[in-house]
Each structure stands twice: as structure tokens, then as C-alpha cells.
Design an enzyme around this catalytic site. Structure first.
Site, PDB file in Angstrom:
ATOM      1  N   ASP A   1       0.864  -1.164   0.000  1.00 57.38           N
ATOM      2  CA  ASP A   1       0.000   0.000   0.000  1.00 57.38           C
ATOM      3  C   ASP A   1       0.907   1.222   0.000  1.00 57.38           C
ATOM      4  O   ASP A   1       1.968   1.205   0.635  1.00 57.38           O
ATOM      5  CB  ASP A   1      -0.911   0.016   1.229  1.00 57.38           C
ATOM      6  CG  ASP A   1      -2.018   1.056   1.083  1.00 57.38           C
ATOM      7  OD1 ASP A   1      -2.491   1.270  -0.048  1.00 57.38           O
ATOM      8  OD2 ASP A   1      -2.413   1.668   2.087  1.00 57.38           O
TER       9      ASP A   1
ATOM     10  N   GLY B   1      -0.727   9.313 -10.767  1.00 55.98           N
ATOM     11  CA  GLY B   1      -1.040   9.869  -9.444  1.00 55.98           C
ATOM     12  C   GLY B   1      -0.513  11.293  -9.275  1.00 55.98           C
ATOM     13  O   GLY B   1      -0.742  12.164 -10.121  1.00 55.98           O
ATOM     14  N   TYR B   2       0.205  11.521  -8.194  1.00 59.28           N
ATOM     15  CA  TYR B   2       0.674  12.867  -7.831  1.00 59.28           C
ATOM     16  C   TYR B   2       2.046  13.205  -8.436  1.00 59.28           C
ATOM     17  O   TYR B   2       2.653  14.204  -8.047  1.00 59.28           O
ATOM     18  CB  TYR B   2       0.747  12.982  -6.307  1.00 59.28           C
ATOM     19  CG  TYR B   2      -0.597  12.834  -5.621  1.00 59.28           C
ATOM     20  CD1 TYR B   2      -1.374  13.956  -5.321  1.00 59.28           C
ATOM     21  CD2 TYR B   2      -1.099  11.581  -5.277  1.00 59.28           C
ATOM     22  CE1 TYR B   2      -2.599  13.821  -4.689  1.00 59.28           C
ATOM     23  CE2 TYR B   2      -2.327  11.435  -4.650  1.00 59.28           C
ATOM     24  CZ  TYR B   2      -3.078  12.559  -4.361  1.00 59.28           C
ATOM     25  OH  TYR B   2      -4.300  12.427  -3.744  1.00 59.28           O
ATOM     26  N   ASP B   3       2.535  12.386  -9.355  1.00 61.90           N
ATOM     27  CA  ASP B   3       3.884  12.594  -9.899  1.00 61.90           C
ATOM     28  C   ASP B   3       4.140  14.010 -10.455  1.00 61.90           C
ATOM     29  O   ASP B   3       5.236  14.542 -10.252  1.00 61.90           O
ATOM     30  CB  ASP B   3       4.198  11.551 -10.980  1.00 61.90           C
ATOM     31  CG  ASP B   3       4.541  10.204 -10.384  1.00 61.90           C
ATOM     32  OD1 ASP B   3       4.844  10.155  -9.169  1.00 61.90           O
ATOM     33  OD2 ASP B   3       4.515   9.201 -11.118  1.00 61.90           O
TER      34      ASP B   3
HETATM   35  P1  ITT Z   1      -3.492  -1.191  -6.084  1.00 64.65           P
HETATM   36  O1  ITT Z   1      -4.574  -1.813  -6.908  1.00 64.65           O
HETATM   37  O2  ITT Z   1      -2.221  -1.973  -6.148  1.00 64.65           O
HETATM   38  O3  ITT Z   1      -3.914  -0.886  -4.656  1.00 64.65           O
HETATM   39  P2  ITT Z   1      -3.357   1.752  -6.365  1.00 64.65           P
HETATM   40  O4  ITT Z   1      -3.470   2.618  -7.575  1.00 64.65           O
HETATM   41  O5  ITT Z   1      -4.346   1.949  -5.260  1.00 64.65           O
HETATM   42  O6  ITT Z   1      -3.197   0.217  -6.823  1.00 64.65           O
HETATM   43  P3  ITT Z   1      -1.286   2.389  -4.418  1.00 64.65           P
HETATM   44  O7  ITT Z   1      -2.023   1.807  -3.290  1.00 64.65           O
HETATM   45  O8  ITT Z   1       0.144   2.017  -4.589  1.00 64.65           O
HETATM   46  O9  ITT Z   1      -1.903   2.039  -5.840  1.00 64.65           O
HETATM   47  O10 ITT Z   1      -1.349   3.973  -4.347  1.00 64.65           O
HETATM   48  C1  ITT Z   1      -2.454   4.696  -3.825  1.00 64.65           C
HETATM   49  C2  ITT Z   1      -2.473   6.081  -4.398  1.00 64.65           C
HETATM   50  O11 ITT Z   1      -1.304   6.823  -3.955  1.00 64.65           O
HETATM   51  C3  ITT Z   1      -2.414   6.122  -5.924  1.00 64.65           C
HETATM   52  O12 ITT Z   1      -3.707   6.007  -6.490  1.00 64.65           O
HETATM   53  C4  ITT Z   1      -1.760   7.476  -6.168  1.00 64.65           C
HETATM   54  O13 ITT Z   1      -2.716   8.520  -6.099  1.00 64.65           O
HETATM   55  C5  ITT Z   1      -0.792   7.630  -4.996  1.00 64.65           C
HETATM   56  N1  ITT Z   1       0.544   7.105  -5.373  1.00 64.65           N
HETATM   57  C6  ITT Z   1       1.125   5.953  -4.936  1.00 64.65           C
HETATM   58  N2  ITT Z   1       2.316   5.769  -5.508  1.00 64.65           N
HETATM   59  C7  ITT Z   1       2.513   6.819  -6.339  1.00 64.65           C
HETATM   60  C8  ITT Z   1       3.541   7.210  -7.220  1.00 64.65           C
HETATM   61  O14 ITT Z   1       4.612   6.460  -7.412  1.00 64.65           O
HETATM   62  N3  ITT Z   1       3.405   8.345  -7.894  1.00 64.65           N
HETATM   63  C9  ITT Z   1       2.321   9.113  -7.750  1.00 64.65           C
HETATM   64  N4  ITT Z   1       1.284   8.821  -6.963  1.00 64.65           N
HETATM   65  C10 ITT Z   1       1.371   7.691  -6.257  1.00 64.65           C
END
Ligand code: ITT
Length: 197
Positions: free
Chosen positions: A69, A157-159
Site C-alpha cells: 500500500d 497519481g501525484y507525480d
Molecule cells: P493497487 O490496486 O495496487 O492498490 P493503487 O493505484 O491503489 O493500486 P497504491 O495503493 O500504490 O496504488 O497507491 C495509492 C495512491 O497513492 C495512488 O492512487 C496514487 O494517487 C498515490 N501514489 C502511490 N504511488 C505513487 C507514485 O509512485 N506516484 C504518484 N502517486 C502515487
């Protein structure tokens, strides 16, 4: 060869981990084991959520398993959006199509940070591994700053608004190859791999 389930259906994450562990472990996805449940993530920390997913697979399917997570933590917002990173805008009352999610999450964050001078933040990943009857955790962190406008097209995401320490470009500008070498996820995965090997 040992079998391990990675409790994710994220094709990109699976491919990455298979490339690293491929010779020593058979890594199965949730789909491979016939798990179609959207496993609940109701914890208040990354660790709790990762463990919740791994435990679900162990209890319902019997496989040794790992799950991750991750999310963004902003110092000036007391660690928000944290475990709510994926649904930050929704939690703040916005409705949207899934295609706009990342953009609106960033807009909400930038607005909250508008008058804030402290721009410190970090991305964090926790992996929970249930292996041979024991639970292990692997954490990965990358520190950086939240800039004031979105820059770059890569990543997700927030990249576009996160500039990692030591760089003048955002994760979205740096490109996936470099990002995947220095990211929170890469750091946590490296520890998991070191342990398993
Ligand atoms: P799962 O199905 O594996 O849970 P997910 O998209 O929910 O996929 P994460 O739990 O890893 O992936 O991440 C939760 C959120 O946090 C994701 O939707 C992004 O908004 C942010 N996030 C996580 N890792 C990131 C990254 O490397 N760069 C930018 N945003 C990220």
C-alpha cells in the site's frame, strides 16, 4: 520453485516484480488464483492496509503472499492525503470520472497548499509479506517537495507535483526508468527481494 501471490491486479507492478523474482519464485496475481474480490483496505496506516490484503489471501486461498500500500504524505497537512491518496478528491466532496481522478486529486492538494510555505512531503510504500508462517514488513520512502503547478507527462497519481530530493524535475518529468530506480516502491521492493533471496 516457491509460489508467492502478489495481492494486486496492477499489471505494471506485477510485471516489475516478476522480472526481479522470476528465476526463484512463481509470482501469481489475484486473477491467477481466482480471487475476484476487491479486498477491503480499511486501515488507518499503509502497514495495516498491506497486512489486510496479504491476510485475506492467506486466509481464503492458503498461499504465502505479499501486498503493498502506498501514498503521499504532506508535512503541512499532517500527513494527508496518506492512505486516502487514491480518493482524496472524493473525500473532499468532489465527484468525477475515473479518468480525471489524478488531476482532481492534485488540484485539491494544490489548493489546500496555496498559502503554505512548508512544501515538504514524501511518498511512502509498505509491503507486508506472509511467508512460512511469519509476517514481515518492508518500507520505502522518498522525500521531496510539492511544487506549485503540475509539470510533466510521465508516471501517474501525484507525480506531476512531486519533486524528489536532489532533483530539479518532478517524478512526471524524470521518466519512468529513473523514477522506478529511486521511488518509494523501488526501495520497498528492493528490501523484499533481498529478504527473499
Ligand atoms: P493497487 O490496486 O495496487 O492498490 P493503487 O493505484 O491503489 O493500486 P497504491 O495503493 O500504490 O496504488 O497507491 C495509492 C495512491 O497513492 C495512488 O492512487 C496514487 O494517487 C498515490 N501514489 C502511490 N504511488 C505513487 C507514485 O509512485 N506516484 C504518484 N502517486 C502515487
Amino acid at each position: 520453485m516457491k509460489t508467492l501471490v502478489f495481492a494486486s491486479n496492477n499489471a505494471h507492478k506485477l510485471e516489475e516484480i516478476r522480472a526481479i523474482l522470476g528465476k526463484d519464485f512463481e509470482v501469481k496475481s489475484l486473477k491467477d488464483i481466482g480471487c475476484e474480490t476487491d479486498i477491503p483496505e480499511t486501515g488507518s496506516t499503509f502497514r495495516e492496509n498491506a497486512l489486510q490484503k496479504a491476510t485475506y489471501v492467506k486466509e481464503h486461498f492458503g498461499f504465502d503472499c505479499f501486498a503493498d500500500d502506498s501514498g503521499l504524505q504532506v508535512e503541512a497537512l499532517n500527513g494527508e492525503p496518506g492512505v486516502y491518496s487514491a480518493r482524496y478528491a472524493t473525500m473532499n466532496g468532489h465527484t468525477m470520472d475515473s479518468g480525471e481522478k489524478d488531476d482532481i486529486n492534485m488540484d485539491v492538494l494544490l489548493q489546500k497548499m496555496e498559502k503554505e510555505e512548508n512544501r515538504k512531503a514524501c511518498f511512502r510504500t509498505c509491503i507486508a509479506l506472509i511467508y512460512e508462517g511469519e509476517t514481515h514488513y518492508f518500507d520505502g520512502v522518498v522525500n521531496g517537495l510539492i511544487i506549485r503547478e503540475k509539470r510533466g507527462e510521465g508516471g501517474f497519481g501525484y507525480d506531476p507535483i512531486f519533486m524528489p530530493e536532489g532533483y530539479e524535475q518532478t517524478f512526471a518529468e524524470l521518466g519512468n526508468e529513473l523514477k522506478n530506480n529511486i521511488s518509494h516502491r523501488a526501495r520497498a521492493v528492493a528490501q523484499l527481494v533481498a529478504f527473499l533471496k
